[in-house]
Design a protein around this motif. Structure first.
Motif, mmCIF file in Angstrom:
data_model
loop_
_atom_site.group_PDB
_atom_site.id
_atom_site.type_symbol
_atom_site.label_atom_id
_atom_site.label_comp_id
_atom_site.label_asym_id
_atom_site.label_seq_id
_atom_site.Cartn_x
_atom_site.Cartn_y
_atom_site.Cartn_z
ATOM 1 N N LEU A 328 43.330 -2.016 43.754
ATOM 2 C CA LEU A 328 42.308 -1.750 42.750
ATOM 3 C C LEU A 328 41.222 -0.840 43.318
ATOM 4 N N ARG A 329 40.796 -1.126 44.552
ATOM 5 C CA ARG A 329 39.799 -0.273 45.184
ATOM 6 C C ARG A 329 40.316 1.160 45.327
ATOM 7 N N ALA A 330 41.590 1.276 45.667
ATOM 8 C CA ALA A 330 42.186 2.608 45.810
ATOM 9 C C ALA A 330 42.180 3.349 44.486
ATOM 10 N N GLN A 331 42.449 2.636 43.394
ATOM 11 C CA GLN A 331 42.443 3.276 42.087
ATOM 12 C C GLN A 331 41.049 3.738 41.682
ATOM 13 N N TRP A 332 40.035 2.930 41.965
ATOM 14 C CA TRP A 332 38.665 3.352 41.644
ATOM 15 C C TRP A 332 38.322 4.632 42.391
ATOM 16 N N LYS A 333 38.772 4.736 43.636
ATOM 17 C CA LYS A 333 38.498 5.942 44.425
ATOM 18 C C LYS A 333 39.165 7.154 43.790
ATOM 19 N N VAL A 334 40.418 7.003 43.390
ATOM 20 C CA VAL A 334 41.138 8.110 42.739
ATOM 21 C C VAL A 334 40.434 8.522 41.459
ATOM 22 N N ILE A 335 40.047 7.536 40.654
ATOM 23 C CA ILE A 335 39.416 7.818 39.369
ATOM 24 C C ILE A 335 38.090 8.536 39.555
ATOM 25 N N SER A 336 37.245 8.021 40.441
ATOM 26 C CA SER A 336 35.931 8.638 40.635
ATOM 27 C C SER A 336 36.048 10.028 41.235
ATOM 28 N N ASP A 337 37.101 10.271 42.026
ATOM 29 C CA ASP A 337 37.297 11.590 42.634
ATOM 30 C C ASP A 337 37.910 12.599 41.663
ATOM 31 N N LYS A 338 38.796 12.127 40.793
ATOM 32 C CA LYS A 338 39.613 13.032 39.980
ATOM 33 C C LYS A 338 39.127 13.207 38.546
ATOM 34 N N ILE A 339 38.349 12.254 38.038
ATOM 35 C CA ILE A 339 37.888 12.351 36.648
ATOM 36 C C ILE A 339 36.397 12.637 36.641
ATOM 37 N N LYS A 340 35.998 13.657 35.908
ATOM 38 C CA LYS A 340 34.606 14.071 35.856
ATOM 39 C C LYS A 340 33.749 13.053 35.100
ATOM 40 N N PRO A 341 32.456 13.029 35.375
ATOM 41 C CA PRO A 341 31.537 12.191 34.582
ATOM 42 C C PRO A 341 31.500 12.665 33.136
ATOM 43 N N ILE A 342 31.429 11.704 32.221
ATOM 44 C CA ILE A 342 31.363 12.003 30.794
ATOM 45 C C ILE A 342 30.006 11.613 30.234
ATOM 46 N N ASN A 343 29.551 12.345 29.236
ATOM 47 C CA ASN A 343 28.303 11.975 28.578
ATOM 48 C C ASN A 343 28.603 10.921 27.515
#
Length: 365
Positions: A328-343
């Motif tokens: 799960l921690r690994a997935q959060w890292k991938v998500i935060s690195d690969k998906i841009k912040p949204i408004n």
């Protein structure tokens, strides 16, 4: 009382399939696609392009090459003499598709490319406001708080918010507020619904009027939308649906209560809705994928993994499985690195909104 829900098991996808989602979405950005599937949803085409291009932009894929010129040319064919914009060529103009077109143009930095006449489009939006402050979706007269949001958000993106009667518009939005649960319905007296809550909060955020709500009561109602599976529904006793990973989470982000959701359970639900063969997200695990649920699944992941969440990524249950926690921690890292912040108000990348002059209001706990 029986809770309607789905079951998430080890057989479901547990990792983000980013490259597959890019491949899945790229075919939808092709305006000339005349497949049976595309023709059957022609009445949604403008919004479909917005969903697709926004999702590609969130994943930081080759956004500009996703048929940019064809998309801008297509928008131009949908502009009507009154300034309104339709879903596809030959269809009637509507506020929903006018907003989608404006979102696309702003994302492509193309508002000044002579695709639309901004003055005429603003006049079209203004013409749909009624004396009580509400907005019709089109000339046929249907009133819904969704259209209030489309009008206010579109005017803000065009930097012409002063063209509408904003005070009356917000008064109408507040008439749709239900004091028993803090939520909002489509019209005064209508049942609270998460999608309509998002629209109403979006209006209030743009107008700087969020002080008029009971944020704790509303936050409680929104938090209650999370089911044991981790998924979210739009109102009580409904099945979870991935799209509420946007409607509920964005609302909670606006009012500063996003950390009231169990983000780890929701992550498992969102990942389980992916199709590991074709890419894309569906409403629930095992169902057919579509661009609508794909963009809102990615948008939900963005909200959970970036600055709008107060809960640390490492904050996992004391009783949970060690291997599962590591994954799960690994997935959060991938998500935060690969998906841009949204408004959370406009469902557009934060970097795009940062380039505008729009001032948004958010609450904190």
């Amino acid at each position: 009382m029986l809770t309607r829900d789905v079951e998430i098991t080890a057989k479901h996808v547990q990792h983000l399939l980013l490259s597959k989602h890019v491949q899945y979405l790229q075919k939808y950005a092709v305006v000339s696609n005349e497949s049976y599937e595309q023709l059957m949803v022609e009445y949604l085409r403008m919004s479909g392009i917005y969903w697709t291009t926004t999702a590609l932009q969130l994943m930081d894929s080759d956004f500009d090459s996703a048929g940019r010129q064809d998309i801008l040319s297509m928008i131009k064919t949908c502009v009507h003499p009154n300034g309104g914009i339709s879903a596809a060529k030959g269809h009637d103009p509507h506020l929903l598709y006018t907003m989608s077109a404006i979102q696309i143009l702003v994302s492509y930095d193309a508002l000044n490319d002579n695709i639309i006449d901004i003055d005429k489009t603003v006049s079209y939006i203004v013409s749909l406001q009624k004396t009580d402050g509400s907005f019709m979706g089109d000339s046929w007269g249907e009133v819904d708080v969704r259209f209030s949001f489309c009008a206010i958000a579109s005017a803000a993106l065009l930097n012409r918010l002063n063209a509408i009667d904003l005070d009356k518009a917000i008064d109408f939005v507040m008439q749709c507020n239900n004091t028993i649960d803090g939520g909002f319905g489509s019209r005064p007296g209508s049942e609270s619904h998460a999608g309509l809550i998002y629209c109403s909060l979006g209006c209030l955020s743009i107008a700087g009027e969020l002080h008029r709500i009971d944020a704790d009561l509303l936050g409680w109602w929104l938090a209650e939308r999370q089911l044991p599976s981790g998924g979210l529904n739009g109102r009580p006793e409904k099945l979870p649906d991935l799209c509420y990973s946007w409607w509920v989470l964005s609302s909670m982000a606006i009012i500063g209560r996003l950390h009231w959701i169990d983000k780890h359970k929701l992550l498992r639900f969102i990942l389980a809705t992916q199709d590991d063969e074709t890419g894309g997200f569906s409403d629930r695990p095992g169902n057919m994928v579509d661009p609508f649920h794909t963009v809102f699944g990615l948008a939900g992941l963005s909200l959970l993994s970036h600055k709008y969440s107060c809960e640390p990524i490492e904050a996992l249950s004391e009783n949970s499985d060690t291997n599962s926690d590591s994954d799960l921690r690994a997935q959060w890292k991938v998500i935060s690195d690969k998906i841009k912040p949204i408004n959370p108000v406009f469902c557009m990348t934060q970097s795009v909104i940062d380039k505008t002059n729009i001032k948004l209001q958010y609450l904190s706990l």
